[in-house]
Scaffold this motif. Structure first.
Motif, short mmCIF file in Angstrom:
data_model
loop_
_atom_site.label_atom_id
_atom_site.label_comp_id
_atom_site.label_asym_id
_atom_site.label_seq_id
_atom_site.Cartn_x
_atom_site.Cartn_y
_atom_site.Cartn_z
N TYR A 63 27.18 25.62 45.50
CA TYR A 63 27.93 26.65 44.78
C TYR A 63 26.94 27.54 44.03
O TYR A 63 25.99 27.03 43.40
N VAL A 64 27.14 28.84 44.10
CA VAL A 64 26.32 29.78 43.35
C VAL A 64 27.25 30.75 42.61
O VAL A 64 28.12 31.38 43.23
N GLY A 65 27.08 30.83 41.31
CA GLY A 65 27.87 31.74 40.50
C GLY A 65 26.97 32.68 39.71
O GLY A 65 25.97 32.25 39.14
N LEU A 66 27.32 33.96 39.70
CA LEU A 66 26.61 34.97 38.92
C LEU A 66 27.63 35.80 38.17
O LEU A 66 28.53 36.39 38.79
N GLY A 72 29.06 44.72 35.58
CA GLY A 72 30.41 44.50 36.12
C GLY A 72 30.46 43.54 37.29
O GLY A 72 31.33 43.68 38.17
N LEU A 73 29.58 42.55 37.31
CA LEU A 73 29.52 41.61 38.42
C LEU A 73 30.05 40.24 38.03
O LEU A 73 29.66 39.68 37.01
N ASP A 94 33.42 33.25 49.62
CA ASP A 94 32.86 34.12 48.58
C ASP A 94 34.04 34.75 47.85
O ASP A 94 35.03 35.16 48.47
N SER A 95 33.90 34.89 46.55
CA SER A 95 34.98 35.43 45.71
C SER A 95 34.31 36.29 44.64
O SER A 95 33.58 35.77 43.80
N VAL A 96 34.57 37.60 44.67
CA VAL A 96 33.75 38.53 43.90
C VAL A 96 34.60 39.60 43.23
O VAL A 96 35.59 40.08 43.79
N GLY A 100 35.05 46.49 39.05
CA GLY A 100 36.49 46.68 39.08
C GLY A 100 37.15 46.45 40.42
O GLY A 100 38.38 46.52 40.53
N THR A 101 36.37 46.17 41.46
CA THR A 101 36.92 45.95 42.80
C THR A 101 36.76 44.49 43.20
O THR A 101 35.69 43.92 43.01
N TYR A 102 37.80 43.90 43.75
CA TYR A 102 37.73 42.53 44.23
C TYR A 102 37.29 42.49 45.70
O TYR A 102 37.52 43.45 46.46
N ALA A 103 36.67 41.38 46.08
CA ALA A 103 36.30 41.16 47.48
C ALA A 103 36.26 39.67 47.75
O ALA A 103 36.06 38.86 46.83
N PHE A 104 36.45 39.30 49.00
CA PHE A 104 36.33 37.89 49.38
C PHE A 104 35.86 37.79 50.82
O PHE A 104 35.98 38.74 51.62
N HIS A 105 35.32 36.64 51.14
CA HIS A 105 34.82 36.31 52.47
C HIS A 105 35.19 34.85 52.72
O HIS A 105 34.87 33.99 51.89
N LEU A 106 35.86 34.58 53.81
CA LEU A 106 36.37 33.25 54.12
C LEU A 106 36.14 32.97 55.59
O LEU A 106 36.49 33.79 56.45
#
Length: 252
Positions: A63-66, A72-73, A94-96, A100-106
């Motif tokens: 797990y990596v969290g930043l 704004g990250l 990935d959950s980002v 102000g914009t959301y993104a994900f990768h699954l």
């Protein structure tokens, strides 16, 4: 907790609990790596962490969290790796939130060439068809602009989107569907017909080469952004955790 953190941490917690994993902590008993940045005034400041877990049927989880409010990250990633010599795909989320914009990768990352291993493909990935197609049709989601070269390292069932607030809040059901299917593969073991189908593949050697490519700064340009934030040494330490299933060493 933020929405990206909540989604990723909830997924991580389920993997750790259901997989019976053990955390590899740092020398102080905390996360394996505490990540700091000197990119802002005031010297080095904490900006995140890398956590590592190990087990049996799930060999390694990273797990990596930043979290960096100054830019704004809010970024959270989990990779769950199966043993190198077992054909079960790897799980990733990935959950980002960025500016102000959301993104994900699954995705479930294939362990063999899908174009030449139809029994493997039908076992590992086609049960995701309905979820993949339904998510692709949802309003409020926009395909993330990554190139075919990077897509080639993953699976055709990869969901990778930018998302409006409401759409991001609703994506947890798809994450759960992918995770539950992945656990069904992990817990049931690889069927004999699938073992026979991939017998022509050196699974461990392919896994090593694939992970080298998936986590290559030349393939995934996000590593350059990470390096600007936390520096070369810490970035390489994080990348090193992802390249194989070896448990990391803990300094005294």
């Amino acid at each position: 907790m933020s929405l990206p953190r909540n989604l990723c941490h909830g997924t991580l917690d389920e993997i750790v609990e259901r997989g019976g994993l053990t955390e590899v902590t740092g020398a102080d008993g905390g996360p394996y790596l505490e990540l700091v940045s000197s990119a802002f005034p005031g010297g080095q400041a904490p900006v995140g962490e890398a956590r590592v877990f190990t087990g049996d049927s799930i060999a390694k989880v990273v797990y990596v969290g930043l979290a960096v409010p100054q830019i704004g990250l809010d970024s959270h990633m989990v990779f769950a790796f199966c043993p190198a010599d077992v054909a079960v795909p790897h799980f990733t989320l990935d959950s980002v939130q960025g500016q102000g914009t959301y993104a994900f990768h699954l995705d479930l990352i294939p362990r063999a060439d899908l174009g030449t291993h139809l029994p493997y493909l039908d076992w590992a990935h086609t049960p995701l068809d309905a979820t993949y197609e339904e998510v692709e049709s949802r309003p409020g989601l926009m395909k993330t602009a990554i190139g075919p070269r990077q897509f080639a390292m993953m699976s055709p069932w990869m969901l990778v989107h930018r998302a409006e607030d409401e759409a991001f809040r609703g994506i947890s059901d798809a994450v759960k569907a992918y995770l539950d299917h992945w656990f069904s593969l992990v817990e049931a073991g690889v069927p004999a017909e699938v073992v026979a189908d991939v017998a022509d593949t050196d699974l461990a050697a392919r896994d090593a080469r694939n992970r080298t490519n998936v986590f290559s700064p030349d393939v995934d340009k996000v590593w350059a952004q990470v390096e600007r934030l936390i520096g070369h040494e810490q970035t390489e330490a994080v990348r090193g955790l992802l390249l194989d299933n070896c448990p990391p060493e803990v300094s005294a």
